[in-house]
Write an enzyme that holds these catalytic residues in place. Structure first.
Site, PDB file in Angstrom:
ATOM      1  N   PHE A   1       8.074  -2.042   2.805  1.00 17.38           N
ATOM      2  CA  PHE A   1       8.093  -1.916   1.353  1.00 17.38           C
ATOM      3  C   PHE A   1       8.216  -0.449   0.925  1.00 17.38           C
ATOM      4  CE2 PHE A   1       6.065  -5.988   1.932  1.00 17.38           C
ATOM      5  CZ  PHE A   1       6.443  -6.746   0.824  1.00 17.38           C
ATOM      6  N   ASP A   2       9.056  -0.214  -0.069  1.00 17.74           N
ATOM      7  CA  ASP A   2       8.936   1.010  -0.842  1.00 17.74           C
ATOM      8  C   ASP A   2       7.610   0.910  -1.608  1.00 17.74           C
ATOM      9  OD1 ASP A   2       9.752   3.390  -2.272  1.00 17.74           O
ATOM     10  OD2 ASP A   2      10.218   2.066  -3.948  1.00 17.74           O
TER      11      ASP A   2
END
Length: 391
Positions: free
Chosen positions: A8-9
């Protein structure tokens, strides 16, 4: 597609950190007398390294940009960091993914110290197997490099990893690592940006991410309207299944509803009896109604409870949500319980005819279990209320 890990960002994907970042950027710019937009319009600071943004957007030298970053962090460390919130549904998504046995990582251009502080603040740091941010001494690392570190830390083959992010930087960094990307629409990017950059999947809500990871997702390609009424909208959709095959879906859009199960001091539940045209019979139900556009569900529940039963409660509490028929409609019914009842006049609509019935909760449960009471929201609310009262 067998997925064993998701990366995930952070900003714009896991956490809405925009207010703190933009206000701190504005603080740094103002401190050096640099003209800029109002802080609400500084979305371009979210995603890429701050050094890059200050140089490219404001034509600053690396040394000048470094001074701006330092000034940014003066405010961000003390105030901006805490002007953040988790996006709705993210905590549930992470829990579900861990239960699915999927490894989770973070790859972000944000300083690792700040990421970890927020993960701890929101009590989700234990959901992640690795967190890869940048250091204060090397905060201009390319997104592709950060993602590469995260892949290595997760110890999973690249064809078993998906990148999740909201901006083109996430898609580009994933592509350089030969990863497929899920672009999310609740962050600071747009569908056009993500599609043009080549994101393989688009998630409109957090739950879509789990469906994609589990290879169960159905992508909508085309929507054809069939009927639009006062309440319902029907459409015929062309979709692509997880195996790439084409299929069709018939759907009914519904604005959603609310229902309230009220319990008196004598342990009686308020029910209404009314004729339901589709079934051509009189049935028992708890009071319920349709949500109006942008209406708060609890306020709608209070309204329907008062109108149908003439009842007002001292206490209302959530009993969760119900999907009454997920095979063809997106209707969601929000369930509420109510206690401390007192009574006023009913306020029925001109075309609304019903009888109010008080039924002991034990009798209601018996009728639910015997099958006499079949209404889904009433069955669910009765069982939930009974369970709640035994905890």
């Amino acid at each position: 597609m067998s997925i064993k890990a998701l990366i995930f960002d952070f900003d714009g994907t896991i956490c809405d950190t925009g207010e703190g970042i933009k206000k701190s950027a504005k603080y740094a710019l103002d401190s050096y007398g640099i003209e800029s937009e109002e802080w609400q319009e500084l979305d371009y600071f979210i995603g890429p390294p701050l050094l890059v943004t200050f140089q490219e957007r404001f034509n600053k030298t690396p040394t000048e940009a470094d001074e701006l970053v330092k000034k940014f962090r003066v405010r961000y460390r003390e105030t901006g960091l805490f002007e953040s919130r988790l996006y709705d549904g993210i905590e549930t998504l992470l829990t579900n993914l861990k239960n699915d046995g999927i490894k989770l990582g973070i790859a972000s251009s944000k300083p690792q110290e700040f990421i970890e502080k927020l993960l701890e603040r929101f009590d989700i740091i234990d959901k992640f197997d690795c967190v890869c941010g940048v250091s204060f001494k090397a905060d201009c690392e390319a997104k592709s490099s950060i993602i590469s570190r995260c892949v290595n830390d997760l110890g999973v083959a690249k064809n078993e990893v998906l990148m999740v992010g909201d901006r083109s930087f996430d898609v580009d960094g994933a592509r350089e690592n030969m990863l497929k990307t899920i672009g999310v629409l609740w962050g600071y990017g747009s569908r056009i940006e993500l599609v043009q950059e080549g994101a393989e999947f688009i998630a409109e809500k957090p739950g879509d991410i789990e469906a994609i990871a589990l290879d169960l997702y159905e992508r909508t390609d085309n929507v054809t309207g069939i009927f639009s009424g006062n309440v319902l909208v029907m459409h015929h959709d062309d979709v692509t299944l997880c195996n790439g095959a084409a299929a069709k879906r018939e759907c009914v859009d519904h604005p959603g509803g609310v229902a309230v199960i009220g319990l008196t001091d004598d342990n009686e539940v308020l029910l209404v009896r009314q004729f339901r045209y589709p079934y051509k019979e009189v049935i028992y139900e708890i009071p319920a109604g349709k949500l109006e556009r942008e209406e708060d569900p609890l306020e709608a529940g209070k309204r329907e409870f008062k109108e149908e039963c003439g009842a007002v409660a001292d206490e209302y509490f959530s009993l969760g949500e119900l999907y009454p028929s997920p095979g063809y409609t997106n209707e969601i019914i929000r369930l509420f319980g109510a206690t401390g009842l007192h009574f006023e006049e009913q306020e029925l609509d001109d075309d609304e005819f019903l009888q109010v019935v008080r039924m002991p909760i034990d009798e209601l449960l018996d009728r639910v279990m015997s099958g006499e009471i079949k209404d889904a929201k009433t069955v669910a609310a009765a069982l939930k209320l009974a369970r709640r009262n035994t905890l």
